[in-house]
Design an enzyme around this catalytic site. Structure first.
Site, PDB file in Angstrom:
ATOM      1  CE  LYS A  66      -2.767   0.764  -3.905  1.00 33.95           C
ATOM      2  NZ  LYS A  66      -3.999   1.312  -4.482  1.00 33.95           N
ATOM      3  CE  LYS A  94     -10.552   5.162   2.725  1.00 38.56           C
ATOM      4  NZ  LYS A  94     -11.096   4.766   1.426  1.00 38.56           N
ATOM      5  CE  LYS A 117      -8.111  -4.788   1.578  1.00 34.14           C
ATOM      6  NZ  LYS A 117      -7.703  -3.603   1.085  1.00 34.14           N
TER       7      LYS A 117
HETATM    8  P1  ADP Z   1      -5.494  -0.650  -1.313  1.00 32.45           P
HETATM    9  O1  ADP Z   1      -6.347  -1.239  -0.225  1.00 32.45           O
HETATM   10  O2  ADP Z   1      -4.106  -1.141  -1.218  1.00 32.45           O
HETATM   11  O3  ADP Z   1      -5.593   0.859  -1.397  1.00 32.45           O
HETATM   12  P2  ADP Z   1      -7.184  -0.607  -3.646  1.00 32.45           P
HETATM   13  O4  ADP Z   1      -8.353  -0.228  -2.820  1.00 32.45           O
HETATM   14  O5  ADP Z   1      -6.612   0.424  -4.558  1.00 32.45           O
HETATM   15  O6  ADP Z   1      -6.045  -1.200  -2.689  1.00 32.45           O
HETATM   16  O7  ADP Z   1      -7.560  -1.896  -4.473  1.00 32.45           O
HETATM   17  C1  ADP Z   1      -7.351  -2.133  -5.848  1.00 32.45           C
HETATM   18  C2  ADP Z   1      -7.872  -3.521  -6.163  1.00 32.45           C
HETATM   19  O8  ADP Z   1      -7.093  -4.504  -5.470  1.00 32.45           O
HETATM   20  C3  ADP Z   1      -9.326  -3.741  -5.712  1.00 32.45           C
HETATM   21  O9  ADP Z   1      -9.986  -4.566  -6.642  1.00 32.45           O
HETATM   22  C4  ADP Z   1      -9.166  -4.421  -4.382  1.00 32.45           C
HETATM   23  O10 ADP Z   1     -10.279  -5.197  -4.032  1.00 32.45           O
HETATM   24  C5  ADP Z   1      -7.928  -5.273  -4.613  1.00 32.45           C
HETATM   25  N1  ADP Z   1      -7.208  -5.524  -3.349  1.00 32.45           N
HETATM   26  C6  ADP Z   1      -6.595  -4.586  -2.576  1.00 32.45           C
HETATM   27  N2  ADP Z   1      -6.002  -5.152  -1.506  1.00 32.45           N
HETATM   28  C7  ADP Z   1      -6.249  -6.485  -1.596  1.00 32.45           C
HETATM   29  C8  ADP Z   1      -5.908  -7.622  -0.793  1.00 32.45           C
HETATM   30  N3  ADP Z   1      -5.169  -7.493   0.305  1.00 32.45           N
HETATM   31  N4  ADP Z   1      -6.343  -8.836  -1.193  1.00 32.45           N
HETATM   32  C9  ADP Z   1      -7.068  -8.994  -2.324  1.00 32.45           C
HETATM   33  N5  ADP Z   1      -7.422  -7.957  -3.126  1.00 32.45           N
HETATM   34  C10 ADP Z   1      -7.023  -6.717  -2.785  1.00 32.45           C
END
Ligand code: ADP
Ligand code: TRP
Length: 322
Positions: free
Chosen positions: A192, A111, A189
């Site tokens: 959001k 970040k 990956k």
């Molecule tokens: P984002 O990266 O979209 O903000 P979060 O950090 O809120 O997602 O992740 C919520 C859950 O979903 C966590 O357990 C995270 O490891 C999983 N997760 C998020 N993106 C992925 C992805 N592309 N593949 C597998 N797991 C994911």
């Protein structure tokens, strides 16, 4: 033997997507008995600054879990901030956690590298996450791969505290939903924060447009294609059963099968997989107060457990009357 306690959290920072679903949520739905799942709104404050947006996102995450089949009688679903005990536990953990441990966190370094000016909240994010996990004597934490380092840090923090004060915290394990992160429509990956997601509840034309825009290479339609390097195939393999997958593989190998065809097949799988959840979601949207009731009841149950663990930690440190 008592059932292992599963616990996980998900940030309310936007619409939940297929990466969240296959990486984490599917495991949450599969392991519900005695489980605790929460909406990490304290964590979301490190990135969401609009109160109305935060409230709407929290409600949407709860709605998503219930629509996907979380049964509030079996699992405890709650809002992280309804259990303020975790913030006190965060402080206790901070006093035994080395700065160096936090300075090594990838998510923080990434970040900062992207130009975000860091707050103390962002820096100490993993300590709050450790408190979330340790506050409920959790055994197993189902997460996506990007959270593995946070889980390792949690174990380190628990071990440092225990080394000083005795066996206060249980060291949790983690499980992954997919061995690798789920790719987004650009092949990076799915996240959001990258604007590359396929939201779980996208529908109709909007969903079709997203699926058709998944990045592929420029192999001509007639030529054989390599499924292993294809984002469409990677996503398809998350949904399809063995025969459907074998058929898709044969289509790729045979040639005269375009990426457009594969995308339409993926679209059909997505629609079929979430059809029931769409219907439940529409129903739940008629009774928003019911969703709030679930969160309130969940908070009460979660809070009782967190209080117990916090009191144990306070007593271990000497924060109780002589
Ligand atoms: P984002 O990266 O979209 O903000 P979060 O950090 O809120 O997602 O992740 C919520 C859950 O979903 C966590 O357990 C995270 O490891 C999983 N997760 C998020 N993106 C992925 C992805 N592309 N593949 C597998 N797991 C994911
Ligand atoms: N940091 C996690 C994420 O971004 C969310 C989270 C907060 C969490 N507290 C947790 C996950 C405790 C598991 C356990 O996805």
């Amino acid at each position: 033997m008592a059932t292992a306690r599963y616990l996980s959290g998900i940030q309310p920072s936007g619409l939940l997507h297929l990466g969240n679903y296959f990486g984490a949520i599917r495991n949450h739905i599969a392991h519900q008995d005695n489980a605790l799942y929460f909406i990490a709104d304290y964590h979301a404050l490190t990135s969401t600054r609009d109160p109305a947006v935060l409230r709407a996102n929290v409600h949407d995450v709860a709605l998503t879990y219930l629509a996907l089949g979380l049964d509030p009688e079996r699992a405890t679903l709650f809002r992280q901030s309804d259990v303020p005990e975790v913030t006190e536990l965060t402080w206790l953990l901070m006093t035994t956690t080395g700065m160096g441990l936090l300075e090594r966190a990838h998510s923080y370094k990434d970040k900062v590298a992207r130009g975000i000016s860091p707050t103390m909240g962002l820096f100490s994010y993993p300590v709050l996450m450790a408190a979330d996990i340790l506050a409920y004597d959790s055994d197993v934490v189902p997460v996506g791969k990007d959270q593995v380092q946070h889980l390792e840090m949690t174990r380190d923090m628990a071990a440092s505290f225990n080394a000083i004060y005795g066996e206060v915290f249980k060291l949790p394990k983690f499980i992954l939903g997919t061995p690798e992160p789920v790719p987004g429509i650009d092949g990076e990956k799915m996240s959001k924060s990258y604007d590359n997601t396929l939201p779980i509840f996208a529908q109709g034309k909007a969903l079709k447009k997203l699926v058709m825009s998944i990045k592929t290479d420029s192999t001509p339609m007639e030529d054989p294609k390599d499924p292993n390097t294809c984002n469409v195939f990677k996503l398809y393999s998350l949904f399809a059963d063995a025969p459907a997958l074998a058929e898709m593989k044969a289509n790729y190998a045979g040639g005269n099968y375009g990426y457009g065809h594969a995308k339409l097949a993926l679209l059909e799988q997505i629609k079929a997989h979430f059809a029931d959840a769409h219907a439940r979601r529409a129903e739940l949207m008629q009774t928003p107060e019911l969703v709030e009731e679930v969160l309130a009841a969940g908070a009460e149950r979660a809070r009782a457990k967190a209080r117990e663990v916090l009191d144990r930690a306070r007593a271990a440190c000497g924060l109780d009357p002589a």
